[in-house]
Design a protein around this motif. Sequence first.
Motif, PDB file in Angstrom:
ATOM      1  N   ALA A 128      -2.251  10.190  -3.865  1.00  0.00           N
ATOM      2  CA  ALA A 128      -1.789   9.513  -2.650  1.00  0.00           C
ATOM      3  C   ALA A 128      -0.876   8.348  -2.985  1.00  0.00           C
ATOM      4  O   ALA A 128       0.135   8.122  -2.306  1.00  0.00           O
ATOM      5  N   ALA A 129      -1.210   7.607  -4.032  1.00  0.00           N
ATOM      6  CA  ALA A 129      -0.384   6.469  -4.430  1.00  0.00           C
ATOM      7  C   ALA A 129       0.905   6.931  -5.095  1.00  0.00           C
ATOM      8  O   ALA A 129       1.979   6.354  -4.877  1.00  0.00           O
ATOM      9  N   ALA A 130       0.823   7.986  -5.915  1.00  0.00           N
ATOM     10  CA  ALA A 130       2.019   8.494  -6.599  1.00  0.00           C
ATOM     11  C   ALA A 130       3.051   8.994  -5.599  1.00  0.00           C
ATOM     12  O   ALA A 130       4.265   8.881  -5.832  1.00  0.00           O
ATOM     13  N   ALA A 131       2.577   9.542  -4.482  1.00  0.00           N
ATOM     14  CA  ALA A 131       3.512  10.049  -3.474  1.00  0.00           C
ATOM     15  C   ALA A 131       4.260   8.929  -2.767  1.00  0.00           C
ATOM     16  O   ALA A 131       5.276   9.190  -2.116  1.00  0.00           O
ATOM     17  N   GLN A 132       3.773   7.695  -2.867  1.00  0.00           N
ATOM     18  CA  GLN A 132       4.392   6.563  -2.182  1.00  0.00           C
ATOM     19  C   GLN A 132       5.269   5.721  -3.108  1.00  0.00           C
ATOM     20  O   GLN A 132       5.634   4.607  -2.755  1.00  0.00           O
ATOM     21  N   VAL A 133       5.597   6.246  -4.280  1.00  0.00           N
ATOM     22  CA  VAL A 133       6.591   5.610  -5.144  1.00  0.00           C
ATOM     23  C   VAL A 133       7.944   6.199  -4.791  1.00  0.00           C
ATOM     24  O   VAL A 133       8.093   7.420  -4.669  1.00  0.00           O
ATOM     25  N   ASP A 134       8.914   5.356  -4.605  1.00  0.00           N
ATOM     26  CA  ASP A 134      10.236   5.811  -4.159  1.00  0.00           C
ATOM     27  C   ASP A 134      10.807   6.864  -5.101  1.00  0.00           C
ATOM     28  O   ASP A 134      10.669   6.757  -6.328  1.00  0.00           O
ATOM     29  N   GLY A 135      11.440   7.874  -4.518  1.00  0.00           N
ATOM     30  CA  GLY A 135      11.981   8.963  -5.318  1.00  0.00           C
ATOM     31  C   GLY A 135      13.117   8.551  -6.231  1.00  0.00           C
ATOM     32  O   GLY A 135      13.398   9.222  -7.226  1.00  0.00           O
ATOM     33  N   PRO A 171       9.909   0.504  -7.111  1.00  0.00           N
ATOM     34  CA  PRO A 171       9.902   0.253  -5.666  1.00  0.00           C
ATOM     35  C   PRO A 171       9.026   1.248  -4.913  1.00  0.00           C
ATOM     36  O   PRO A 171       9.044   2.449  -5.202  1.00  0.00           O
ATOM     37  N   ALA A 172       8.276   0.731  -3.959  1.00  0.00           N
ATOM     38  CA  ALA A 172       7.441   1.585  -3.114  1.00  0.00           C
ATOM     39  C   ALA A 172       8.277   2.164  -1.982  1.00  0.00           C
ATOM     40  O   ALA A 172       9.404   1.726  -1.710  1.00  0.00           O
ATOM     41  N   THR A 173       7.736   3.148  -1.305  1.00  0.00           N
ATOM     42  CA  THR A 173       8.414   3.718  -0.139  1.00  0.00           C
ATOM     43  C   THR A 173       8.351   2.720   1.018  1.00  0.00           C
ATOM     44  O   THR A 173       7.498   1.820   1.035  1.00  0.00           O
ATOM     45  N   PRO A 174       9.225   2.852   2.007  1.00  0.00           N
ATOM     46  CA  PRO A 174       9.162   1.943   3.166  1.00  0.00           C
ATOM     47  C   PRO A 174       7.822   1.979   3.877  1.00  0.00           C
ATOM     48  O   PRO A 174       7.357   0.949   4.391  1.00  0.00           O
ATOM     49  N   ASP A 175       7.163   3.150   3.924  1.00  0.00           N
ATOM     50  CA  ASP A 175       5.867   3.242   4.607  1.00  0.00           C
ATOM     51  C   ASP A 175       4.807   2.415   3.879  1.00  0.00           C
ATOM     52  O   ASP A 175       4.031   1.684   4.515  1.00  0.00           O
ATOM     53  N   LEU A 176       4.763   2.535   2.555  1.00  0.00           N
ATOM     54  CA  LEU A 176       3.785   1.758   1.793  1.00  0.00           C
ATOM     55  C   LEU A 176       4.120   0.269   1.855  1.00  0.00           C
ATOM     56  O   LEU A 176       3.212  -0.573   1.911  1.00  0.00           O
ATOM     57  N   ALA A 177       5.405  -0.081   1.848  1.00  0.00           N
ATOM     58  CA  ALA A 177       5.797  -1.485   1.961  1.00  0.00           C
ATOM     59  C   ALA A 177       5.374  -2.063   3.302  1.00  0.00           C
ATOM     60  O   ALA A 177       4.915  -3.212   3.380  1.00  0.00           O
ATOM     61  N   ALA A 178       5.508  -1.268   4.364  1.00  0.00           N
ATOM     62  CA  ALA A 178       5.048  -1.732   5.678  1.00  0.00           C
ATOM     63  C   ALA A 178       3.541  -1.899   5.686  1.00  0.00           C
ATOM     64  O   ALA A 178       3.005  -2.868   6.256  1.00  0.00           O
ATOM     65  N   GLY A 179       2.829  -0.976   5.050  1.00  0.00           N
ATOM     66  CA  GLY A 179       1.378  -1.107   4.970  1.00  0.00           C
ATOM     67  C   GLY A 179       0.953  -2.326   4.178  1.00  0.00           C
ATOM     68  O   GLY A 179      -0.031  -2.994   4.513  1.00  0.00           O
ATOM     69  N   TYR A 180       1.681  -2.657   3.130  1.00  0.00           N
ATOM     70  CA  TYR A 180       1.385  -3.854   2.335  1.00  0.00           C
ATOM     71  C   TYR A 180       1.553  -5.119   3.178  1.00  0.00           C
ATOM     72  O   TYR A 180       0.817  -6.092   2.997  1.00  0.00           O
ATOM     73  N   SER A 181       2.519  -5.109   4.104  1.00  0.00           N
ATOM     74  CA  SER A 181       2.753  -6.265   4.972  1.00  0.00           C
ATOM     75  C   SER A 181       1.835  -6.289   6.188  1.00  0.00           C
ATOM     76  O   SER A 181       1.995  -7.152   7.056  1.00  0.00           O
ATOM     77  N   GLY A 182       0.889  -5.338   6.260  1.00  0.00           N
ATOM     78  CA  GLY A 182      -0.042  -5.307   7.384  1.00  0.00           C
ATOM     79  C   GLY A 182       0.485  -4.580   8.594  1.00  0.00           C
ATOM     80  O   GLY A 182      -0.050  -4.744   9.692  1.00  0.00           O
ATOM     81  N   MET A 198      -1.645   3.869   5.612  1.00  0.00           N
ATOM     82  CA  MET A 198      -0.850   3.117   4.646  1.00  0.00           C
ATOM     83  C   MET A 198      -1.445   1.731   4.399  1.00  0.00           C
ATOM     84  O   MET A 198      -1.407   1.220   3.284  1.00  0.00           O
ATOM     85  N   ARG A 199      -1.968   1.112   5.436  1.00  0.00           N
ATOM     86  CA  ARG A 199      -2.588  -0.207   5.244  1.00  0.00           C
ATOM     87  C   ARG A 199      -3.806  -0.105   4.339  1.00  0.00           C
ATOM     88  O   ARG A 199      -4.039  -0.964   3.483  1.00  0.00           O
ATOM     89  N   ALA A 200      -4.599   0.961   4.531  1.00  0.00           N
ATOM     90  CA  ALA A 200      -5.783   1.141   3.684  1.00  0.00           C
ATOM     91  C   ALA A 200      -5.374   1.428   2.241  1.00  0.00           C
ATOM     92  O   ALA A 200      -5.976   0.890   1.298  1.00  0.00           O
ATOM     93  N   LEU A 201      -4.341   2.267   2.058  1.00  0.00           N
ATOM     94  CA  LEU A 201      -3.890   2.578   0.697  1.00  0.00           C
ATOM     95  C   LEU A 201      -3.331   1.335   0.024  1.00  0.00           C
ATOM     96  O   LEU A 201      -3.607   1.071  -1.165  1.00  0.00           O
ATOM     97  N   ALA A 202      -2.561   0.525   0.761  1.00  0.00           N
ATOM     98  CA  ALA A 202      -2.008  -0.697   0.181  1.00  0.00           C
ATOM     99  C   ALA A 202      -3.114  -1.674  -0.194  1.00  0.00           C
ATOM    100  O   ALA A 202      -3.050  -2.327  -1.249  1.00  0.00           O
ATOM    101  N   ALA A 203      -4.158  -1.763   0.647  1.00  0.00           N
ATOM    102  CA  ALA A 203      -5.273  -2.659   0.335  1.00  0.00           C
ATOM    103  C   ALA A 203      -6.007  -2.187  -0.919  1.00  0.00           C
ATOM    104  O   ALA A 203      -6.403  -3.004  -1.773  1.00  0.00           O
ATOM    105  N   GLU A 204      -6.180  -0.880  -1.056  1.00  0.00           N
ATOM    106  CA  GLU A 204      -6.855  -0.344  -2.242  1.00  0.00           C
ATOM    107  C   GLU A 204      -6.034  -0.601  -3.503  1.00  0.00           C
ATOM    108  O   GLU A 204      -6.566  -1.000  -4.542  1.00  0.00           O
TER     109      GLU A 204
END
Length: 428
Positions: free
Chosen positions: A121-128, A154-165, A171-177
């Motif tokens: 799940a985390a590997a899929a959110q690393v920018d291509g 760099p992370a994907t925009p979705d994971l970056a948004a999750g990191y910012s809450g 995505m928020r749960a994955l970023a928190a983990e």
Amino acid sequence: MNEIANPALAADPETGHVSKQDDAFRRRLTRRYRAEKRFKMAGLAAVVFSLVVLAFLLGTMLINGIGGFKRVEVTVPIDLSRAALTAPPADLTRARAIQNLEYQGVREIVQSAVVGALPPAAAAQVDGDAWRTIAEEIIDDPSLIGERQDFGLPATPDLAAGYSGEGSAEMRALAAEMRANGTISKNWDLGFLTRSDATNPQQVGIWSALKGTILTIIVTLALAFPIGVLAALYLEEYAPKNRWTDIIEVSINNLAAVPSIIFGLLGLAVFLGLFPHLRSAPVIGGLTLAIMTMPVIVISGRNAIKAVPPSIRDGALAIGASPVQVVFHHVLPLALPGILTGTIIGMARAVGETAPLLMIGMRAFIAAPPQGFTSPATVLPVQIFLWSDEVDRGFIERTSAAIVVLLLFLLAMNGFAIYLRNKFEKKW
């Protein structure tokens, strides 16, 4: 104390009384003092209010823009010592060097390291395009080829948004983990100043727009300043005073007040009509902005030339100087500080213009910096406008960061112009 020192307000030495006329004068004088005090307070309040508004504006831009100079990165250990990589030849351009490393397999190396170090799940959110970050670091420091170390990808925009809450709950749960595991963080992104535009807010940069701005301003200044100064000199020193010069003066004053989008329509109809293959090129943008800036330089130049005392001209002519020598050896050097003041105002306006450049097509998506004055380019104000219209929330911080860069560019340009003005300033 002023009232006592004024003989008009002194009491009659015989009767000890003050006449009605003197009493009225004293009241008027008191009112004038009070009005003067109120005027000083109003002026001070206006200055304080202006400083507060300026501080609020700059503070807001800085606070919002700081986040734009950072990006969310995933920490991945990558072993470059096992890969058969060689540093690209030094004579290659940066783009060709990145392509050279791609042929050597950097993309596959990075993808393999991401899959091996992170959960699916985390590997899929690393920018291509994260491999480009590694390629750029290798170009900057070829010694990395034989080392194994942690890199921030760099992370994907979705994971970056999750990191910012923000974004989805997943995505928020994955970023928190990932934050708990120490594999994700928000770090300074100096590449924002060296990359070009992109569709991903994690990969965008402003170098292409900044270089386009510099090239456009060079063309604008190279055309508007000499033509504007020469026009001001001719109108003030040589032109006869008749109906035609009156019409020219009125026309110049009207041009200074014309909305900027009209100049954009002029550039679209004339310059792009003559050179259709130069659409969105800095030379076309510079020509358009030069026409818009020239009236301001002419007006300020005429006022500065008019302010030179006639005694300077008379003295130069008296010692045998020709009219041309009087103008270029005496009048122009003394008027130059005032001319530079008008030039600063005109160029500051040109740097911040968007409408005329949109009309001539400088709103295109430019993925590479312009190579010259005839290459497709955009400018910082247009880039800010385009990013502010993006749906992805990640562009909001990038937009604020671009505004900060534009303000710094304006301050640097104006500071240099003010330095030149003070250097050439002469007193008589």
